[in-house]
Design an enzyme around this catalytic site. Structure first.
Site, PDB file in Angstrom:
ATOM      1  CG  PHE A  33       2.288  -2.971   2.231  1.00  0.00           C
ATOM      2  CD1 PHE A  33       1.435  -3.293   1.366  1.00  0.00           C
ATOM      3  CD2 PHE A  33       3.589  -2.547   0.630  1.00  0.00           C
ATOM      4  CE1 PHE A  33       0.595  -3.276  -0.526  1.00  0.00           C
ATOM      5  CE2 PHE A  33       3.118  -2.485  -0.353  1.00  0.00           C
ATOM      6  CZ  PHE A  33       1.641  -2.660  -0.651  1.00  0.00           C
TER       7      PHE A  33
ATOM      8  CG  ASN B 180      -5.584   4.494   1.170  1.00  0.00           C
ATOM      9  OD1 ASN B 180      -6.108   3.558   1.770  1.00  0.00           O
ATOM     10  ND2 ASN B 180      -4.416   4.677   0.180  1.00  0.00           N
TER      11      ASN B 180
ATOM     12  CG  HIS C  20      -9.327  -0.833  -3.573  1.00  0.00           C
ATOM     13  ND1 HIS C  20      -7.909  -1.314  -3.582  1.00  0.00           N
ATOM     14  CD2 HIS C  20     -10.192  -1.528  -4.421  1.00  0.00           C
ATOM     15  CE1 HIS C  20      -7.758  -2.041  -5.005  1.00  0.00           C
ATOM     16  NE2 HIS C  20      -9.274  -2.070  -5.759  1.00  0.00           N
TER      17      HIS C  20
END
EC number: 2.7.4.6
Length: 143
Positions: free
Chosen positions: A59, A114, A117
């Site tokens: 990824f 998402n 971090h």
């Protein structure tokens, strides 16, 4: 009482949704203080260097592309057990697995976008903070 510092990044997807303030409120409601902050647009080189730990993962290129797709908000959070506390309020990396009420459960689109971090340990936190901030950029707010 262990006062720690940790690095937090509000990722391009969350910045684009204009929810920086909502995320900051979550940090503050959890007892974390923002002691340094800046908005920037990461270059490809900066993103590659910051995420070099993942360079051999499948990824990696998508992560670098995503992190350079728009501005990010980078901040240093300080407080009692700041690393664990931040990770708790962020929620699981995959928002589908995140507990309701966490940042990722409430704001993230998917595992790639998402929202946030956070440093995963004290050594990582120090390294990540030093990547973005000089010591004179940090304004302690203990009290």
């Amino acid at each position: 009482m262990v006062i720690e510092r940790t690095l937090s990044i509000i990722k391009p997807d969350a910045v684009a949704k204009n929810i920086i303030g909502e995320i900051y409120t979550r940090f503050e409601n959890a007892g974390l203080r923002i002691v340094a902050a800046r908005m920037l647009h990461l270059s490809k080189e900066q993103a590659q260097e910051f995420y070099t730990v993942h360079k051999d993962r499948p990824f990696y290129n998508d992560l670098v592309g995503f992190m350079t797709s728009g501005p990010v908000m980078v901040q240093v959070l300080e407080g009692e057990n700041a690393i664990a506390r931040n990770r708790e309020i962020m929620g699981a990396t995959n928002p589908k697995e995140a507990v309701p009420g966490t940042i990722r459960a409430d704001f993230a689109e998917n595992i790639d976008a998402n929202a946030v971090h956070g440093s995963d340990g004290s050594g990582t936190a120090e390294q990540e903070i030093n990547f973005f901030f000089k010591s004179e950029d940090i304004c302690p707010r203990i009290g």
